[in-house]
Every structure is written in C-alpha cells, then in structure tokens.
Write an enzyme that holds these catalytic residues in place. Structure first.
Site, PDB file in Angstrom:
ATOM      1  N   HIS A 198       0.839  -1.217   0.000  1.00  0.00           N
ATOM      2  CA  HIS A 198       0.000   0.000   0.000  1.00  0.00           C
ATOM      3  C   HIS A 198       0.868   1.258   0.000  1.00  0.00           C
ATOM      4  O   HIS A 198       0.439   2.306   0.469  1.00  0.00           O
ATOM      5  CB  HIS A 198      -0.950   0.036   1.202  1.00  0.00           C
ATOM      6  CG  HIS A 198      -1.721  -1.237   1.404  1.00  0.00           C
ATOM      7  ND1 HIS A 198      -2.979  -1.439   0.910  1.00  0.00           N
ATOM      8  CD2 HIS A 198      -1.372  -2.400   2.024  1.00  0.00           C
ATOM      9  CE1 HIS A 198      -3.392  -2.663   1.230  1.00  0.00           C
ATOM     10  NE2 HIS A 198      -2.424  -3.265   1.901  1.00  0.00           N
TER      11      HIS A 198
ATOM     12  N   LYS B 202      16.050  21.202 -11.699  1.00  0.00           N
ATOM     13  CA  LYS B 202      15.345  19.951 -11.967  1.00  0.00           C
ATOM     14  C   LYS B 202      16.201  18.912 -12.686  1.00  0.00           C
ATOM     15  O   LYS B 202      16.964  19.229 -13.583  1.00  0.00           O
ATOM     16  CB  LYS B 202      14.094  20.214 -12.817  1.00  0.00           C
ATOM     17  CG  LYS B 202      12.973  20.930 -12.111  1.00  0.00           C
ATOM     18  CD  LYS B 202      12.353  20.120 -10.972  1.00  0.00           C
ATOM     19  CE  LYS B 202      11.546  18.938 -11.459  1.00  0.00           C
ATOM     20  NZ  LYS B 202      10.261  19.331 -12.053  1.00  0.00           N
TER      21      LYS B 202
ATOM     22  N   GLU C 173       9.616   7.667 -16.834  1.00  0.00           N
ATOM     23  CA  GLU C 173       8.261   8.130 -17.162  1.00  0.00           C
ATOM     24  C   GLU C 173       7.842   7.642 -18.534  1.00  0.00           C
ATOM     25  O   GLU C 173       6.689   7.274 -18.763  1.00  0.00           O
ATOM     26  CB  GLU C 173       8.210   9.655 -17.093  1.00  0.00           C
ATOM     27  CG  GLU C 173       8.379  10.184 -15.683  1.00  0.00           C
ATOM     28  CD  GLU C 173       8.531  11.698 -15.660  1.00  0.00           C
ATOM     29  OE1 GLU C 173       7.605  12.363 -15.206  1.00  0.00           O
ATOM     30  OE2 GLU C 173       9.571  12.207 -16.119  1.00  0.00           O
TER      31      GLU C 173
ATOM     32  N   SER D 101      14.769  20.784 -16.809  1.00  0.00           N
ATOM     33  CA  SER D 101      13.598  21.621 -17.088  1.00  0.00           C
ATOM     34  C   SER D 101      14.062  22.874 -17.802  1.00  0.00           C
ATOM     35  O   SER D 101      15.125  23.413 -17.502  1.00  0.00           O
ATOM     36  CB  SER D 101      12.907  21.988 -15.777  1.00  0.00           C
ATOM     37  OG  SER D 101      12.138  23.159 -15.941  1.00  0.00           O
TER      38      SER D 101
END
Ligand code: ARG
Length: 467
Positions: A160, A293, A300, A287
């Site tokens: 979980h 970043k 992804e 970024s």
C-alpha cells in the site's frame, strides 16, 4: 504509369485500375517492406519445393533464387525502389523478380499472398521473439549485477506504499528478475506457436498441384526439436488465424506493464522524499524553466510506453473480433501494431537496462529508512508466538505496543519494559532483541525469503540461469 500494368499480378479480370486514392489507401508496402528478408526466404524455399516436385525446372529454380538474392542485396543496400502501386512487399518483390527473370512467372505456383503473408509473419515472430528474449536477458543481467554489488543494502519493503517489512535491495531486484523471466518464457511460447509452416494453405483451400509441404517447412526451419517438419493442419484456419499476433502483442504488453512498474518504483525512489537512488544523467532531462530539476524521463516514458503496448494488443483483438473466416483485407492492419510493439519493447528493455546500469544507490538514505523499528512489528508478534501466544492475540498486543509508542512519542524499541509488559505479560526481558536488523534478516531463511543466505543462493541461481 498505367494502373492496369501495375496490377499485373491480379489485373486480368479488371478493365480499370484502382483509383489514385485507393492506391494510397490500400498500400501496405510503406510498413510491410520490413518483411522483405522473410518474404525472400519464403520464396526461395517455395521455389526449391516447386523444383523438388517437378513443377518448375532446376534451372528455373536457380534463376529465381539468384534473382531473389540480388533483390535482397539491393534492399539491404537501400538501392531497391519500393513502389506504392505494387501495394505490398510481396508484389514489389515479385514484380522486381519478373523484370529480371522470366521464370519468376512460375514462382507463385500453388501459393497465395494469404499463405505467403502468414509465412512471412511467422518467420518474423520467430525472429522477433528470440530477439526480445535476448533483450530481456540483457536487462536481467544488469539487475543481477546491481543486486550483487549491493547485496548487503537493506530497504523498507512496501505494501500500500506504506512501510511494511525490511528486505534487502537484492531481494527486490530479484523480484523484478522473476517478472522479466516470465516475460522471457512468454516469448518462448510465442516462438513455439509461430513455429508451424503455413505455406501450402494457398488462398483458402490449398492447391490441386502435387506440392510437398513438409519439404518447404524443413527448408524454412519450421521443425520440432527432432527436426521433423511442422506444417499447419487446416488451410482455412491458417490464412485466417492471427492468434500468434495477439499472443506476441500480449507478451509485449505484459513486459511493458513490468517495465512500467519497475519504472514507477525508480521514479519514487529518485524523488527527494525517498532519495534511495540517483538516476544517471544520461537517462534524465532538465527543465527549461527550473534550473534545479533533474527529471526521470526514461522511467516516465517506460510508464507511458506501456499504454502504447496495451493499445497495440487491443487493436489486434478488436481487428479480429467478429471477422468471418477466412482472410479479409482488414487483416492488413495487423502489421503496424505488431511492428510497433516489437520496436518499442526492444527499446524499453534497452533503456531500462541503461537506466539501471547507471543508477547510484544512496546507501545512507536506505540505511536510515530501514532503521525504522516499526518495520519489525511483525517480528515482535512472532516473538510472542515463540512464547506460546496465539498469533491473533500477539498481533493485537503488538498493535497496542505500537499505539503506546505513538502516544508516548518514542520509537517502538525505546518503550520502557513495564509499559510493553502492560500490553502482554509474555514480553520477557529479551523483547528488544527483536530489533536487531541483521538477526531479523537472517531469520527470514526459507526459500523465497530475503535472508543473506537465500540471497546468496539466488545470485548463484541467476548466474547459472543467465549465463
Ligand atoms: N498485404 C496483404 C496483407 O497484409 C497481403 C495479403 C493480401 N491478400 C489478399 N487476398 N489481398 O494482408
């Protein structure tokens, strides 16, 4: 150019060629030309069979095979001119052969594009399944090396997405290895299912000519482990069936789901909040706005590509659902999703291996996280069980201990003895010994568990497996 002449393979009963629009709409050569090596391999075998049974002469067979060899050479050199008006890979090659050797006019004896395309694709699936199996082995080897290098690193295991119990990092990496191993086995199954020769099925009902299907099958390597030919057993099924396409796409989609789940863990772990790992610069991007970043783009995209692989599977299922037997032109649309699944799955396996291979494990952060004594609450319940307490009662008592620790704002293993004993009289003076992490790990000694001894066993097992 004149359309009627372009349709030399089937134009006999037509008085007008297809509309310009129809040519554009119906061509598949833009995507099925990658079948050329398989198409030529199939045609060479078919010619050999025709000569073997005396339907063409030895000389004609040699001419055809030589011409096909030259065409393949030209295709590989990028010198072959693919023509949309010849519709697909099969007719492009046949037309090019016809322009070279007169015997080409006999090549299509006892053959249809229906059993031809089925053969090309089965040869493709055998190649592609083996290739993806190899890619997966590459990714597995990277995981194994990572596990071996970090065999003593412990992390919290999650259910979980809440901290559950301590595991070794290697144990988790081996979980991924198991997933990829099943993926590999699925491609073995696809390869086996593809391994039946369709040639001889013709358009739908075989041929009246005295061909030798087994001869062709052996030539093309459609054989069992003992070298005996495997030929498909029903001509109608053979030209209509697309199960192997679906199985291949399913194997890719499931591998994609695995890549995606692995990627998701890496995305979480590389976040500042976790900081268990830092991903290699080579597989991340920055970024355009925020200078600080470093984004986990490869992971992804692995997550995103899995959607695409599932979409391809769905396309094939929907394409074939409700189609009457046997061949229908709809089936031409079966190739783009298959090729895309192959290409993307191969890329995903490589990118995942690259990302894992360059990943740094932050040992301090892992050690700090796994030091949480709450991870050993289950061990505390097991402790009570060893003192004769029924597990349900032990679970309840430890639950109270956890609550008391929270109320007293102390770590589980810092509670005073008397408070712990108030939760259950079977907590003896040695109750804190449970929180020795090394001991706790060593006790998880059964098969499939994360003790150091088991991890050692698994390293040996995987080394043998992936050698
Ligand atoms: N390009 C076709 C395909 O991919 C080849 C088979 C054509 N057969 C036919 N009867 N039109 O399905």
């Amino acid at each position: 150019m004149s359309h009627t002449s372009a349709q030399a393979t089937w134009g006999g009963r037509f008085s007008a060629g297809p509309a310009e629009m129809m040519l554009k709409f119906s061509e598949s050569v833009s995507f099925d030309r990658r079948l050329a090596p398989f198409d030529i391999q199939g045609s060479k075998a078919h010619a050999a069979m025709l000569a073997h049974v005396g339907l063409i002469s030895r000389r004609e067979c040699r001419e055809i095979q030589k011409g096909l060899g030259q065409i393949l050479h030209e295709i590989r050199a990028g010198a072959f001119e693919w023509k949309t008006e010849f519709e697909d890979v099969h007719m492009n090659i046949e037309q090019a052969l016809t322009a070279r050797v007169p015997a080409a006019a006999r090549l299509h004896t006892a053959r249809s594009r229906n059993d031809q395309v089925a053969t090309d694709m089965r040869l493709f699936f055998k190649y592609a399944s083996a290739a993806l199996g190899e890619k997966l082995v590459g990714t597995q080897r990277t995981l194994l090396a990572l596990a071996e290098r970090h065999r003593e690193v412990l992390i919290p295991g999650y259910t979980h997405l809440q901290r559950a119990q301590p595991v070794s990092l290697a144990h988790l990496l081996f979980a991924w290895l198991e997933m990829l191993e099943r993926d590999r086995q699925r491609f073995d199954v696809v390869l086996d299912h593809a391994n039946w020769c369709p040639l001889g099925s013709g358009a739908i009902a075989g041929t009246t000519l005295p061909i030798d299907r087994e001869f062709t099958a052996v030539k093309l390597g459609f054989v069992d482990a003992k070298g005996r030919p495997r030929v498909t057993q029903n001509s109608m099924d053979t030209v209509a069936d697309r199960d192997v396409f679906i199985e291949f796409a399913a194997a890719c989609a499931i591998a994609g789901v695995h890549f995606s789940r692995i990627a998701e863990d890496l995305i979480l772990w590389s976040s500042t909040e976790f900081s268990y790992v830092s991903l290699p610069d080579a597989f991340c991007t920055g970024s355009s706005l925020m200078p600080q970043k470093k984004n986990p783009d490869s992971c992804e995209l692995l997550r995103g590509k899995s959607a695409r692989l599932q979409g391809n599977l769905h396309t094939l299922l929907t394409l074939t659902k409700g189609l009457p037997l046997t061949y229908n032109r709809d089936l031409q649309e079966d190739k783009p999703p298959v090729f895309d699944s192959f290409d993307q799955t191969a890329l995903c396996a490589d990118v995942l291996a690259g990302t894992l291979g360059g990943m740094k494990i932050n040992r301090e952060r892992c050690a700090a996280a796994v030091a949480d004594p709450a991870l050993l609450a289950t061990d505390l319940a097991d402790y009570l069980v060893t003192k004769g307490v029924p597990f349900r009662e032990a679970h309840h008592a430890v639950g109270r201990v956890v609550k008391l620790a929270e109320e007293n704002k102390v770590a589980l293993n810092r509670l005073p003895d008397d408070i712990v004993r108030s939760a259950h009289p079977s907590f003896h003076a040695d109750w804190k010994s449970v929180f020795d992490l090394r001991r706790a790990m060593a006790k998880r000694a059964g098969t499939g568990m994360p003790s150091p001894a088991q991890i050692k066993r698994q390293i040996i097992r995987w080394k043998k497996n992936l050698a």
